[in-house]
Write a protein that holds these residues in place. Structure first.
Motif, PDB file in Angstrom:
ATOM      1  N   TRP A 130       0.820  -1.203   0.000  1.00  0.00           N
ATOM      2  CA  TRP A 130       0.000   0.000   0.000  1.00  0.00           C
ATOM      3  C   TRP A 130       0.854   1.252   0.000  1.00  0.00           C
ATOM      4  CZ3 TRP A 130      -1.060  -2.566   5.032  1.00  0.00           C
ATOM      5  CH2 TRP A 130      -0.407  -1.953   6.102  1.00  0.00           C
ATOM      6  N   GLU A 131       0.246   2.337  -0.409  1.00  0.00           N
ATOM      7  CA  GLU A 131       0.846   3.666  -0.321  1.00  0.00           C
ATOM      8  C   GLU A 131      -0.235   4.555   0.254  1.00  0.00           C
ATOM      9  OE1 GLU A 131       1.992   4.883  -4.288  1.00  0.00           O
ATOM     10  OE2 GLU A 131       2.809   2.893  -4.644  1.00  0.00           O
ATOM     11  N   GLN A 132       0.103   5.218   1.338  1.00  0.00           N
ATOM     12  CA  GLN A 132      -0.891   6.109   1.941  1.00  0.00           C
ATOM     13  C   GLN A 132      -0.225   7.424   2.259  1.00  0.00           C
ATOM     14  OE1 GLN A 132      -3.913   4.275   4.500  1.00  0.00           O
ATOM     15  NE2 GLN A 132      -2.359   2.733   4.914  1.00  0.00           N
ATOM     16  N   SER A 133      -0.942   8.496   2.077  1.00  0.00           N
ATOM     17  CA  SER A 133      -0.368   9.788   2.441  1.00  0.00           C
ATOM     18  C   SER A 133      -1.424  10.687   3.055  1.00  0.00           C
ATOM     19  CB  SER A 133       0.253  10.469   1.212  1.00  0.00           C
ATOM     20  OG  SER A 133      -0.756  10.935   0.360  1.00  0.00           O
ATOM     21  N   LEU A 134      -0.971  11.500   3.979  1.00  0.00           N
ATOM     22  CA  LEU A 134      -1.842  12.451   4.648  1.00  0.00           C
ATOM     23  C   LEU A 134      -1.112  13.788   4.636  1.00  0.00           C
ATOM     24  CD1 LEU A 134      -4.542  12.442   6.243  1.00  0.00           C
ATOM     25  CD2 LEU A 134      -3.165  12.257   8.321  1.00  0.00           C
ATOM     26  N   THR A 135      -1.777  14.810   4.116  1.00  0.00           N
ATOM     27  CA  THR A 135      -1.128  16.116   3.973  1.00  0.00           C
ATOM     28  C   THR A 135      -1.995  17.175   4.626  1.00  0.00           C
ATOM     29  OG1 THR A 135      -0.293  15.387   1.833  1.00  0.00           O
ATOM     30  CG2 THR A 135      -0.162  17.746   2.275  1.00  0.00           C
ATOM     31  N   TYR A 136      -1.367  18.053   5.367  1.00  0.00           N
ATOM     32  CA  TYR A 136      -2.066  19.229   5.893  1.00  0.00           C
ATOM     33  C   TYR A 136      -1.460  20.461   5.229  1.00  0.00           C
ATOM     34  CZ  TYR A 136      -3.273  23.128   8.919  1.00  0.00           C
ATOM     35  OH  TYR A 136      -3.712  24.340   9.370  1.00  0.00           O
ATOM     36  N   TYR A 137      -2.316  21.340   4.720  1.00  0.00           N
ATOM     37  CA  TYR A 137      -1.784  22.547   4.082  1.00  0.00           C
ATOM     38  C   TYR A 137      -2.452  23.789   4.653  1.00  0.00           C
ATOM     39  CZ  TYR A 137      -6.106  22.743   1.397  1.00  0.00           C
ATOM     40  OH  TYR A 137      -7.427  22.823   1.045  1.00  0.00           O
ATOM     41  N   ARG A 138      -1.759  24.880   4.533  1.00  0.00           N
ATOM     42  CA  ARG A 138      -2.286  26.195   4.880  1.00  0.00           C
ATOM     43  C   ARG A 138      -1.866  27.142   3.782  1.00  0.00           C
ATOM     44  NH1 ARG A 138      -4.160  27.606  10.081  1.00  0.00           N
ATOM     45  NH2 ARG A 138      -4.071  29.848   9.773  1.00  0.00           N
ATOM     46  N   ILE A 156      -6.955  19.176   4.689  1.00  0.00           N
ATOM     47  CA  ILE A 156      -6.299  17.879   4.887  1.00  0.00           C
ATOM     48  C   ILE A 156      -6.610  17.028   3.660  1.00  0.00           C
ATOM     49  CG2 ILE A 156      -6.344  15.752   6.266  1.00  0.00           C
ATOM     50  CD1 ILE A 156      -7.118  17.541   8.650  1.00  0.00           C
ATOM     51  N   GLU A 157      -5.585  16.392   3.150  1.00  0.00           N
ATOM     52  CA  GLU A 157      -5.779  15.509   1.987  1.00  0.00           C
ATOM     53  C   GLU A 157      -5.248  14.119   2.329  1.00  0.00           C
ATOM     54  OE1 GLU A 157      -4.978  19.039  -1.293  1.00  0.00           O
ATOM     55  OE2 GLU A 157      -3.333  17.917  -0.427  1.00  0.00           O
ATOM     56  N   TYR A 158      -6.105  13.136   2.156  1.00  0.00           N
ATOM     57  CA  TYR A 158      -5.658  11.754   2.365  1.00  0.00           C
ATOM     58  C   TYR A 158      -5.714  11.031   1.022  1.00  0.00           C
ATOM     59  CZ  TYR A 158      -5.845   6.801   3.187  1.00  0.00           C
ATOM     60  OH  TYR A 158      -5.589   5.462   3.096  1.00  0.00           O
ATOM     61  N   GLN A 159      -4.693  10.258   0.758  1.00  0.00           N
ATOM     62  CA  GLN A 159      -4.751   9.392  -0.420  1.00  0.00           C
ATOM     63  C   GLN A 159      -4.197   8.028  -0.092  1.00  0.00           C
ATOM     64  OE1 GLN A 159      -3.290  12.304  -3.458  1.00  0.00           O
ATOM     65  NE2 GLN A 159      -4.759  11.082  -4.616  1.00  0.00           N
ATOM     66  N   GLY A 160      -4.874   7.019  -0.553  1.00  0.00           N
ATOM     67  CA  GLY A 160      -4.410   5.677  -0.255  1.00  0.00           C
ATOM     68  C   GLY A 160      -4.599   4.749  -1.447  1.00  0.00           C
ATOM     69  N   LYS A 161      -3.718   3.755  -1.511  1.00  0.00           N
ATOM     70  CA  LYS A 161      -3.786   2.795  -2.617  1.00  0.00           C
ATOM     71  C   LYS A 161      -3.301   1.465  -2.086  1.00  0.00           C
ATOM     72  CE  LYS A 161      -0.784   3.418  -6.159  1.00  0.00           C
ATOM     73  NZ  LYS A 161      -0.290   4.044  -7.384  1.00  0.00           N
ATOM     74  N   GLY A 162      -3.994   0.398  -2.355  1.00  0.00           N
ATOM     75  CA  GLY A 162      -3.546  -0.915  -1.887  1.00  0.00           C
ATOM     76  C   GLY A 162      -3.651  -1.941  -3.001  1.00  0.00           C
ATOM     77  N   ARG A 163      -2.731  -2.895  -2.999  1.00  0.00           N
ATOM     78  CA  ARG A 163      -2.764  -3.951  -4.025  1.00  0.00           C
ATOM     79  C   ARG A 163      -2.529  -5.292  -3.349  1.00  0.00           C
ATOM     80  NH1 ARG A 163       0.637  -0.520  -7.665  1.00  0.00           N
ATOM     81  NH2 ARG A 163      -0.752   0.158  -9.333  1.00  0.00           N
ATOM     82  N   TRP A 164      -3.267  -6.298  -3.776  1.00  0.00           N
ATOM     83  CA  TRP A 164      -3.039  -7.641  -3.273  1.00  0.00           C
ATOM     84  C   TRP A 164      -3.570  -8.657  -4.277  1.00  0.00           C
ATOM     85  CZ3 TRP A 164      -7.100  -4.585  -2.072  1.00  0.00           C
ATOM     86  CH2 TRP A 164      -8.374  -5.160  -2.066  1.00  0.00           C
ATOM     87  N   SER A 165      -3.202  -9.905  -4.066  1.00  0.00           N
ATOM     88  CA  SER A 165      -3.690 -10.982  -4.926  1.00  0.00           C
ATOM     89  C   SER A 165      -4.427 -11.995  -4.075  1.00  0.00           C
ATOM     90  CB  SER A 165      -2.529 -11.697  -5.619  1.00  0.00           C
ATOM     91  OG  SER A 165      -1.868 -10.783  -6.452  1.00  0.00           O
ATOM     92  N   ALA A 166      -5.489 -12.523  -4.663  1.00  0.00           N
ATOM     93  CA  ALA A 166      -6.235 -13.583  -3.986  1.00  0.00           C
ATOM     94  C   ALA A 166      -6.522 -14.628  -5.041  1.00  0.00           C
ATOM     95  CB  ALA A 166      -7.518 -13.033  -3.384  1.00  0.00           C
ATOM     96  N   GLY A 167      -5.854 -15.776  -4.939  1.00  0.00           N
ATOM     97  CA  GLY A 167      -5.963 -16.787  -5.984  1.00  0.00           C
ATOM     98  C   GLY A 167      -5.407 -16.210  -7.275  1.00  0.00           C
TER      99      GLY A 167
END
Lengths: 614, 350
Positions: A440-448, A477-488
């Protein structure tokens, strides 16, 4: 001017001395993030763009990014809003040249078809030092991509869909060891006669949209040469012609028509050294906009040079200069403009974990010099263990916008005394990446951010005239997330983002400031995709929260959430040919919604795409 | 492009002021909007967010967006005029429609939704609606095909005829079988016969006639020019000009309000680029003449509450969002300010 050319030639000489014979097997494109430490950049994969090839950049950004897109109807004017700023606070580049109209100071994302581009990245926050004029809320970087050594490739694609949608594109390219050419032609047509509930009429009858037909034609040509391994020459041309009926706001029966014709050309020369790259860039942009019978034409030519040099192991520096010469022949005035910019960047990789960057730009336009547009940033790898790593990113920068030609010269009402709009932006973000089977890749950003001298057109009696009146304080606040996995045998991918954006208008009521009009506080999107043996299914959604229609305690437009679903299959083959097939349902739940007040949007619709690849 | 269109809507737009409607105690009970003040908000070009707010001066209560509140659908137009006639309230949208509501509860009674281009005002005569309309813009944003549209019934319906009149007709005034039309661009008062639906007489006046009103039993028309304003008294019987007055009031807009003491409040605007708005007070019957009774910027509409002797000044606040209304006493002192809808442009005192 003389100074600019002196800089060019000086840089050229230095670069040449450092040149070593180093074969380039790739067509070179300077990476966007080279000096953008601490800043937020989102890059999209080619497959994401391909899924939107029948649609516009406006749809893509609205559904796939934290950017809010103000859409005046399906296929109508669509303008981006980054971090609560206006359309004019977003710089848009194509192969490194700015695309925003010099008269309007913004771009219409509906006439930037995704079909025409091969790559897209978006950068958030004020970064006048790195990207120059108009990068206040953020910037969009589009590009074409060519490669060497791929032989002959061809692609024919046909999409049909609801409301008379018919898109056709053909592309063909050949690339050898040191030469590459790619030609793309497209036509995108939509009758756009979607049914909608006309709220302006008694009984709110369901009618079909009238005067909303759109047609776009385009040609994109890319050429690249590798010259004796030491240099590359790249050229790209993009012609886009759009003929649109302008869908009236509910309650009006206007029958406006708008024609846009845009030419963009760019020529790049790269000279590679052992530790340096010298680039000379020439660009030409011509925009012609005809609204009913009112003709407006602008042209700009730019010449730029930059020299990027890695000194020792840990220091990278860049110097650049750019001159822009613009001319506008608008329906009510003619004017010229010149801009000269110098910019410098430095990156210091202090340790393997810590890198720092500093950027600076000087910009001048007639009657004014802006000597100091700084930006600094830092990437710090806080922790790395096993499959996990935590990265801290922080940056601060200024943004800047030269008043547009219309702002200064529109007759009557133009205001030559306008000051440039300015912004300051600071942000801090955390990235958490996990490698492995379940990555996964996750990010959380706070800006002003604070934007001053914001230009607003207001009536002065019967004439509308622009004024530097608005001051806005943004944070979010900006959140972005991405996840990858395999099942079978299935490969899964999930993506999601959420944005909280507060953009307070300090102008009308400093004590109790209200959110800016058409700036949702909450926005989110998500996408789930499963793929097996070249068969994939996807379900995506996006949510746009409440928006105020005007300043003060004005009317509120309720939030909406839309769902899209798609399936694709790319296993069909015959000899060397492949036949990818895809089907998408947009607005799956047939939600009745408006992005802007009383601007009808289509309900459920379908798109079927068949391609032939060689 | 937008600016061209924006420019067109304001100079000659009308404020509406009607004499308080008296309803006898033995008639039907008053509806909730039969008293108080209706605040007309034009809305912003391209947004069609015009609406009516209701203000009760006694309690200070403001009810927002009453058309939408009572009809569960937005007004969806730029509100140009409010006309109270024949126990009906006509909401004229210059975006091309007329909504007809019951004045007491604002429930929809009907509408004219097609056949109009840029309607400006309305009058009723002989059981028909007469709607002044600029007609469509040509390529140069001129309006050479202005007309008065005729609708067969008081509750709306189809436009059955368009009577060609001079360019940019504004206010209308009905008397018996005659409908007087203020032809603003060519300085004409055209008089229609409501039965034959034809122009029967044309009177020439100076300036741009924009607004009819009654004072001391006479019908007057208010006409504006760069440096002067004119008032013409019209003879309703033989369709002639009875008398006229002129005043050196520069930069008057078309907007006026009438006091209970025969005073007339005129809105002026220097326009771009100096841009100063003001209110001039004068009388047709005595020597009252007070230039710049109030000055400011953003003034967009005027009203007068004869019962409370209070002057209402609307400020559009640049059309960026909600506007503001300031209420003044006759001595110029401020009573209160109200936040209202977008582009407040006029008042109907009930």
């Amino acid at each position: 001017m003389v100074f600019v050319f002196l800089v060019f030639s000086l840089l050229g000489r230095v670069a040449y001395q450092d040149t070593l014979s180093l074969a380039q097997v790739e067509v070179f494109a300077p990476p966007l993030d080279r000096f953008a430490q601490g800043q937020k950049i989102v890059s999209f994969e080619k497959s994401e763009l391909q899924a939107y090839s029948a649609r516009s950049l406006g749809d893509f950004l609205q559904e796939k990014s934290p950017v809010f897109v103000r859409q005046y109807g399906a296929g109508m004017l669509a303008s981006p809003s980054f971090r609560g700023t206006s359309a004019g606070h977003t710089a848009i580049f194509w192969n490194g040249i700015p695309l925003n109209s010099i008269s309007l100071g913004q771009s219409d994302l509906s006439i930037l078809p995704v079909q025409a581009i091969d790559q897209a990245e978006i950068h958030f926050g004020s970064s006048g030092a790195l990207f120059g004029n108009e990068a206040i809320g953020g910037s969009v970087h589009l590009g074409t991509q060519t490669q060497f050594g791929r032989g002959f490739k061809a692609h024919l694609s046909q999409t049909i869909g609801s409301f008379g949608l018919k898109n056709t594109s053909i592309s063909a390219g050949f690339s050898g060891k040191s030469f590459s050419t790619q030609t793309k032609l497209y036509r995108q047509f939509a009758r756009n006669d979607f049914p909608f509930r006309d709220l302006s009429k008694p009984g709110m009858p369901e009618l079909r949209a009238e005067n909303a037909q759109t047609e776009q034609l385009g040609w994109v040509q890319d050429l690249a040469w590798s010259i004796s391994g030491k240099s590359q020459l790249k050229a790209s041309v993009w012609w886009n012609y759009a003929e649109r009926e302008i869908q009236p706001v509910m309650g009006s029966a206007t029958r406006d028509v708008q024609l846009d014709q845009n030419w963009r050309m760019v020529l790049d020369y790269f000279r590679f050294g052992s530790a340096a790259v010298w680039n000379v860039k020439a660009g030409w942009v011509s925009d012609q906009l005809t609204f009913n019978s009112s003709k407006n034409q602008t042209r700009q030519f730019l010449l730029a040079s930059e020299w990027d040099y890695q000194k020792f192991e840990k220091w990278t520096i860049k110097f650049g200069a750019r001159g822009t010469f613009a001319k506008g022949d608008l329906s009510t005035y003619s004017a010229t403009d010149q801009r000269i910019e110098l910019y410098q960047s430095a990156k210091w990789e202090v340790t393997d974990r810590l890198s720092l960057a500093a950027n600076l730009r000087q910009l001048s336009f007639p009657g004014r010099v802006e000597p100091f547009l700084p930006g600094v940033g830092m990437d710090f790898l806080i922790w790395e263990k096993g499959k996990h790593q935590f990265l801290l990113k922080t940056s601060a920068g200024k943004g800047f916008k030269v008043p547009t030609l219309n702002d200064r010269f529109w007759s009557p009402g133009g205001n030559p005394e306008l000051l440039p709009e300015k912004s300051q932006n600071t942000e801090i973000g955390l990235e958490w990446d996990r490698m492995g089977d379940f990555s996964w890749e996750q990010s959380l950003t706070y800006y002003r951010m604070q934007v001053q001298n914001w230009i607003i057109w207001i009536p002065q009696g019967s004439i509308w005239s622009p004024q530097n009146i608005r001051e806005v304080r943004n944070q979010g606040i900006e959140y972005q997330g991405k996840g990858r996995w395999s099942a079978g045998s299935w490969n899964w991918e999930i993506k999601g983002s959420y944005t909280f954006s507060q953009a307070l208008d300090l102008t009308s009521d400093n004590q109790n400031p209200q959110q800016l009009p058409y700036t949702p506080k909450h926005q989110a999107n998500g996408n789930l995709q499963a793929e097996r043996n070249e068969f994939s299914v996807s379900l995506s959604t996006f949510y746009v929260g409440q928006r105020l229609v005007g300043t003060g305690n004005s009317r509120v437009l309720e939030g909406f959430q839309l769902w899209n679903a798609g399936i694709s299959f790319s296993q069909l083959r015959w000899k060397k040919l492949r036949f990818p097939l895809s089907f998408q349902v947009l607005n799956l739940l047939n939600r009745d919604y408006q992005v802007l007040y009383l601007r009808a949007m289509p309900g459920q619709s379908y798109q079927l795409n068949l391609s032939i690849l060689l | 492009m937008n600016n061209l269109c924006k420019n067109s809507s304001w100079v000659f737009a009308l404020t509406l002021f009607l004499v308080a409607c008296e309803i006898g105690g033995d008639e039907q009970p008053l509806g909730k909007y039969d008293t108080g003040i209706l605040l007309m908000n034009e809305g912003a070009f391209g947004s069609n967010d015009g609406e009516v707010f209701h203000f009760d001066p006694a309690s200070g209560t403001v009810i927002k967006n009453i058309f939408e509140l009572e009809n569960q659908r937005p007004f969806a137009g730029l509100l140009e005029d409010l006309v109270l006639e024949e126990d009906r309230l006509y909401l004229v949208a210059n975006t091309g429609k007329v909504e007809i509501v019951n004045p007491g509860d604002f429930k929809s009674l009907g509408a004219v939704i097609s056949g109009l281009d840029q309607p400006r005002s309305l009058a009723t005569a002989k059981g028909k609606l007469f709607i002044s309309d600029y007609g469509p813009y040509d390529a140069n944003y001129a309006t050479p095909d202005s007309y008065v549209a005729v609708v067969g019934g008081l509750d709306g319906g189809a436009v059955k005829k368009k009577i060609e009149v001079s360019n940019k007709p504004e206010d209308l005034y009905a008397f018996g079988k005659y409908v007087f039309v203020a032809g603003s661009e060519e300085g004409k008062i055209e008089i229609l016969d409501a039965e034959t639906e034809k122009v029967v007489k044309v009177l020439e006046v100076s300036g741009s006639p924009v607004q009819f009103f009654e004072q001391r039993g006479d019908l007057w028309v208010y006409s504006v020019e760069d440096k002067k304003v004119y008032f013409y008294a019209l003879n309703r019987e033989n369709l002639t000009i009875k008398t006229s007055r002129e005043f050196a009031v520069p930069e008057a807009t078309g907007r006026i309000a009438l006091g209970e003491d025969d005073r007339i409040y005129l809105l002026t605007s220097s326009g771009w680029p100096e841009y100063k708005d003001g209110i001039t007070v004068l009388s047709l019957f005595d020597s009252t003449f007070i230039p710049n009774w109030k000055t400011g910027s953003g003034f967009y509409g005027l009203g007068y509450d004869k019962g409370r002797k209070e002057i209402y000044v609307a400020n559009a606040k640049g059309f960026q969002g909600n506007g503001e209304v300031s209420v003044y006493r006759k001595d110029g002192s401020l009573v209160k300010t109200l936040e209202v809808g977008r582009g407040p442009s006029g008042f109907l005192v009930r």
